[in-house]
Design an enzyme around this catalytic site. Structure first.
Site, PDB file in Angstrom:
ATOM      1  N   ARG A   1       0.841  -1.188   0.000  1.00 11.03           N
ATOM      2  CA  ARG A   1       0.000   0.000   0.000  1.00 11.03           C
ATOM      3  C   ARG A   1       0.880   1.244   0.000  1.00 11.03           C
ATOM      4  NH1 ARG A   1      -3.284  -2.773  -1.800  1.00 11.03           N
ATOM      5  NH2 ARG A   1      -5.382  -3.255  -1.033  1.00 11.03           N
TER       6      ARG A   1
ATOM      7  N   GLU B   1      -4.543   6.733  -5.855  1.00 10.67           N
ATOM      8  CA  GLU B   1      -4.403   6.025  -7.138  1.00 10.67           C
ATOM      9  C   GLU B   1      -5.481   6.465  -8.112  1.00 10.67           C
ATOM     10  OE1 GLU B   1      -4.105   1.829  -6.275  1.00 10.67           O
ATOM     11  OE2 GLU B   1      -2.201   2.117  -5.263  1.00 10.67           O
TER      12      GLU B   1
ATOM     13  N   HIS C   1      -0.528  -0.444  -9.976  1.00 12.18           N
ATOM     14  CA  HIS C   1      -1.234  -1.406  -9.096  1.00 12.18           C
ATOM     15  C   HIS C   1      -1.606  -2.678  -9.871  1.00 12.18           C
ATOM     16  CE1 HIS C   1      -3.772  -1.606  -5.167  1.00 12.18           C
ATOM     17  NE2 HIS C   1      -3.365  -2.812  -5.525  1.00 12.18           N
TER      18      HIS C   1
HETATM   19  C1  MLT Z   1      -5.409  -6.558  -2.947  1.00 15.01           C
HETATM   20  O1  MLT Z   1      -5.542  -5.911  -1.907  1.00 15.01           O
HETATM   21  O2  MLT Z   1      -5.976  -7.642  -3.097  1.00 15.01           O
HETATM   22  C2  MLT Z   1      -4.539  -6.060  -4.032  1.00 15.01           C
HETATM   23  O3  MLT Z   1      -3.976  -4.831  -3.758  1.00 15.01           O
HETATM   24  C3  MLT Z   1      -5.183  -6.102  -5.364  1.00 15.01           C
HETATM   25  C4  MLT Z   1      -6.370  -5.213  -5.539  1.00 15.01           C
HETATM   26  O4  MLT Z   1      -6.506  -4.201  -4.888  1.00 15.01           O
HETATM   27  O5  MLT Z   1      -7.235  -5.544  -6.349  1.00 15.01           O
END
Ligand code: MLT
Length: 320
Positions: free
Chosen positions: A233, A262, A281
């Protein structure tokens, strides 16, 4: 009784198929919805399936008068106001295992790309240069990888790093030491990880304790020439402090997949620096992982609505 499930984010079709085939469920899945459209539609939903692109904050949850469950197709639930959801009796559930390997592989890819200037080399060649002298990298072999947060993803990275002959150390105050020992990882205090690691890879959740943990003070405790990777994060890093440390040469480079906001703004201090590589991401964005988390999320919702079963609950719902 029929329950309505809204899928306001880009979730794999397999989830939609499971929901459509379930007796007692209707589904609307328009793909990624604009916030204003979602605010209008949320009042009809008994459950939603989301990814990180949807922010289920107090404003949205206040309008979610029928909502009983949120399934997060992924791990992080930091885009959901867990307390407000709990107060309103809304169960928030996640799919913690489904994207572990994809995230670990992306993190490892970033680590290699960072060490060997793969993205910079590609870019310079595309721009017509042949920069063999400029982009001299380093091997992973013999280096120390410090993992902060040795959960599922951290452990998957540790075993991959060992296959590359790296030594792995970690900080994780919640993990039983025997779990780390079983994969030949030495747990140690955070400052010792900072002091010893050639590479630091972040895999912690954002809490009051971890927010901005990579900052001027912690960077000063690190080895000169350390490389930092963040596919967890963005808020774990104080971006301006890391950018300064990269410009000064204290930190040799950073590879980032996540940002405080983001997408990051164009003037983000860690976007566009020579020794920083950035991806949008993408860590969990493989077809494999997206199918797995989508199926798991849909099954969570069917079990919850139709069979009164809740699993992977992330918030302390108090039932009246
Ligand atoms: C998650 O928390 O699973 C990953 O960062 C991927 C996403 O956010 O889709």
């Amino acid at each position: 009784m029929t329950f309505h499930v809204l899928v306001p984010d880009n979730v794999n079709q397999k989830a939609i198929d499971i929901l459509k085939n379930a007796d007692g469920i209707t589904v609307t899945a328009p793909g990624k919805m604009e916030r204003s459209d979602l605010l209008d539609a949320i009042g009809d939903a008994d459950a939603i399936i989301i990814r990180s692109g949807v922010t289920a904050d107090a404003e949205l949850l206040e309008k979610a008068t029928k909502l009983k469950a949120i399934a997060r197709a992924g791990v992080g639930v930091d885009n959901v106001d867990l307390d407000v959801a709990a107060q309103k009796g809304i169960f928030v559930m996640n799919t913690p295992g489904g994207n572990t390997i994809s995230t670990a592989e992306h993190t490892f890819g970033l680590m290699i790309a960072l060490s060997r200037y793969i993205l910079q080399g590609h870019q310079s060649l595309v721009e017509g240069r042949w920069d063999r002298k400029k982009y001299v990298g380093v091997e992973l072999k013999g280096k120390i990888l410090g993992i902060i947060g040795l959960g599922r993803i951290g452990q998957a990275i540790a075993t991959r790093a060992q296959a590359f002959d790296m030594t792995v150390i970690a900080y994780d105050p919640y993990l039983p030491p025997e779990v780390a020992e079983s994969i030949n990882v030495e747990l140690m205090p955070l400052d010792d990880v900072y002091a010893q690691a050639d590479y630091i890879s972040l895999h912690a959740m954002v809490t009051d304790e971890t927010r901005n943990m990579i900052n001027q003070e912690s960077i000063a405790k690190m080895k000169d020439g350390v490389r930092i990777i963040n596919a967890a994060r963005g808020a774990l890093i104080h971006s301006a402090d890391l950018a300064e440390a990269i410009k000064s040469g204290k930190v040799a480079g950073a590879a980032l997949d996540v940002y405080e906001v983001e997408p990051p703004p164009a003037d983000h201090p860690l976007v566009g620096l020579e020794n920083v590589i950035d991806t949008p991401h993408l860590a969990a964005s493989t077809t494999d992982a997206q199918i797995t988390v989508a199926i798991e999320a849909a099954e969570l919702i069917v079990d919850f609505l139709i069979h009164n079963k809740a699993a992977n609950v992330c918030n302390p719902v108090v039932l009246e």
